[in-house]
Design a protein around this motif. Structure first.
Motif, PDB file in Angstrom:
ATOM      1  N   ARG A   1     137.226 -17.545  48.002  1.00 17.54           N
ATOM      2  CA  ARG A   1     135.879 -16.988  47.984  1.00 17.54           C
ATOM      3  C   ARG A   1     135.418 -16.669  49.397  1.00 17.54           C
ATOM      4  O   ARG A   1     135.798 -17.353  50.356  1.00 17.54           O
ATOM      5  CB  ARG A   1     134.901 -17.964  47.311  1.00 17.54           C
TER       6      ARG A   1
ATOM      7  N   VAL B   1     130.698 -19.003  49.870  1.00 19.17           N
ATOM      8  CA  VAL B   1     129.744 -18.442  48.919  1.00 19.17           C
ATOM      9  C   VAL B   1     130.072 -18.944  47.515  1.00 19.17           C
ATOM     10  O   VAL B   1     131.236 -18.965  47.106  1.00 19.17           O
ATOM     11  CB  VAL B   1     129.780 -16.903  48.962  1.00 19.17           C
TER      12      VAL B   1
ATOM     13  N   LYS C   1     121.788 -20.672  39.320  1.00 19.24           N
ATOM     14  CA  LYS C   1     120.733 -20.955  40.301  1.00 19.24           C
ATOM     15  C   LYS C   1     119.575 -19.971  40.160  1.00 19.24           C
ATOM     16  O   LYS C   1     118.410 -20.351  40.275  1.00 19.24           O
ATOM     17  CB  LYS C   1     121.308 -20.888  41.717  1.00 19.24           C
TER      18      LYS C   1
ATOM     19  N   SER D   1     130.390 -19.159  43.427  1.00 16.37           N
ATOM     20  CA  SER D   1     130.884 -18.199  42.452  1.00 16.37           C
ATOM     21  C   SER D   1     129.722 -17.547  41.712  1.00 16.37           C
ATOM     22  O   SER D   1     128.590 -18.031  41.728  1.00 16.37           O
ATOM     23  CB  SER D   1     131.804 -18.900  41.448  1.00 16.37           C
ATOM     24  N   ARG D   2     130.013 -16.442  41.020  1.00 19.07           N
ATOM     25  CA  ARG D   2     128.955 -15.706  40.321  1.00 19.07           C
ATOM     26  C   ARG D   2     128.281 -16.531  39.233  1.00 19.07           C
ATOM     27  O   ARG D   2     127.050 -16.487  39.111  1.00 19.07           O
ATOM     28  CB  ARG D   2     129.540 -14.421  39.743  1.00 19.07           C
ATOM     29  N   PRO D   3     129.008 -17.288  38.415  1.00 15.96           N
ATOM     30  CA  PRO D   3     128.315 -18.113  37.409  1.00 15.96           C
ATOM     31  C   PRO D   3     127.362 -19.121  38.035  1.00 15.96           C
ATOM     32  O   PRO D   3     126.263 -19.350  37.524  1.00 15.96           O
ATOM     33  CB  PRO D   3     129.464 -18.796  36.658  1.00 15.96           C
TER      34      PRO D   3
ATOM     35  N   ARG E   1     125.854 -18.840  40.987  1.00 20.53           N
ATOM     36  CA  ARG E   1     124.696 -18.107  41.517  1.00 20.53           C
ATOM     37  C   ARG E   1     123.766 -17.662  40.395  1.00 20.53           C
ATOM     38  O   ARG E   1     122.545 -17.685  40.537  1.00 20.53           O
ATOM     39  CB  ARG E   1     125.175 -16.903  42.319  1.00 20.53           C
ATOM     40  N   ALA E   2     124.358 -17.257  39.266  1.00 21.99           N
ATOM     41  CA  ALA E   2     123.528 -16.855  38.127  1.00 21.99           C
ATOM     42  C   ALA E   2     122.726 -18.043  37.592  1.00 21.99           C
ATOM     43  O   ALA E   2     121.534 -17.914  37.270  1.00 21.99           O
ATOM     44  CB  ALA E   2     124.405 -16.277  37.021  1.00 21.99           C
TER      45      ALA E   2
END
Length: 298
Positions: free
Chosen positions: A4, A12, A21, A14-16, A18-19
């Motif tokens: 990453r 950073v 959060k 991962s997308r899941p 961040r989603a």
């Protein structure tokens, strides 16, 4: 080894993650924003919609300022607002003057009675008086039923004095010594050098004092028997929290149809919040710096 990307050495998420959060942050914002929007909307809604929605309107179909016209027509709310403004302005001015002078004196190691005064301030920070001793002191000074009872007992906050003293002690000593060599006295040093360099911490402490004076109601409940001298927060407590009915004679809106009680109560609540929301943006840029004063050495 993680593949990453990194920013400033930090991986950073991962997308899941961040989603997730983002969803949590949005939920927290909704918990704060939705009630405030509902308060403003209810204060602006018509009687029919308030009745239809059960007393709490999220989005008004038609905007009506009848509640604000009623509470600002010269009755008890208008008088209480003026009282709160006076107490806040006068109290903040007096508190800032006393705090600045005391903190500056305590920041000078060779000032008169430096250590005994510092011990008194620290003692006041650790041990606060009770309700009965405070009431007896205010009564013995003849301050009952006066606006000074809302100001003098809380004029100096020991925590603010300690924070401001720590900031004054962190200022470059070379600048102060140079000013003394040029013949400047303590008054000139304070007003021409110290205060201009202390705008951030002064803005934060001033905000603390102003918000405390504006939101205070217990002192008025304890010391004021004359309802004509009540500040806005005590009126808010009486008519909103205690659900006391507001009559036409109390609003000073004789001859005018009285808006719904829910709209009037929410309008009083909005009126009590607006000044803080207006003032805060002007000191927000100083806030982060000011609250960290004295927290980091070196």
């Amino acid at each position: 080894m993680s593949s990453r990307p990194t920013i400033a050495g930090v991986t950073v998420a991962s997308r899941p993650v961040r989603a997730l959060k983002g969803v949590i942050l949005a939920a927290c914002c909704a918990v704060v924003v939705v009630p405030f929007v509902g308060i403003v909307s209810t204060s602006l809604a018509t009687r029919e919609q308030i009745t239809r929605d059960g007393g709490f309107v999220l989005l008004p179909d038609e905007v009506s300022f009848a509640a604000y016209q009623a509470i600002l027509s010269g009755g008890v709310v208008t008088r209480a607002t003026l009282v709160s403004l006076f107490v806040t302005v006068a109290g903040t001015t007096l508190s800032m003057a006393a705090t600045i002078l005391l903190a500056y004196g305590l920041s000078r190691p060779r000032s008169v009675a430096h250590r005994p005064l510092l011990m008194i301030v620290l003692f006041a920070l650790l041990f606060t008086p009770g309700i009965i001793p405070s009431y007896l002191v205010v009564k013995s000074l003849g301050l009952l039923d006066t606006y000074w009872a809302l100001i003098l007992p809380v004029a100096v906050n020991a925590f603010n004095v300690i924070i401001l003293r720590a900031f004054f002690m962190e200022l470059p000593k070379e600048v102060i010594e140079s000013a003394r060599i040029d013949g400047a006295g303590d008054v000139a040093i304070l007003f021409r050098i110290i205060l201009p360099l202390s705008k951030a911490v002064l803005a934060v402490i001033g905000l603390f004092y102003a918000v405390a004076y504006w939101n205070a109601f217990f002192s008025a409940l304890l010391y004021l028997n004359d309802t004509a001298k009540w500040p806005l927060q005590l009126v808010l407590r009486t008519y909103v929290i205690n659900q006391t009915q507001i009559g036409v004679d109390q609003l000073g809106a004789a001859g005018v149809a009285l808006p719904p009680q829910e709209a009037i109560q929410m309008a009083i609540l909005v009126l009590s919040i607006v000044p803080v929301l207006v003032v805060y943006p002007f000191v927000q840029r100083h806030f982060t710096k000011g609250v960290l004063i004295g927290a980091v050495k070196g």
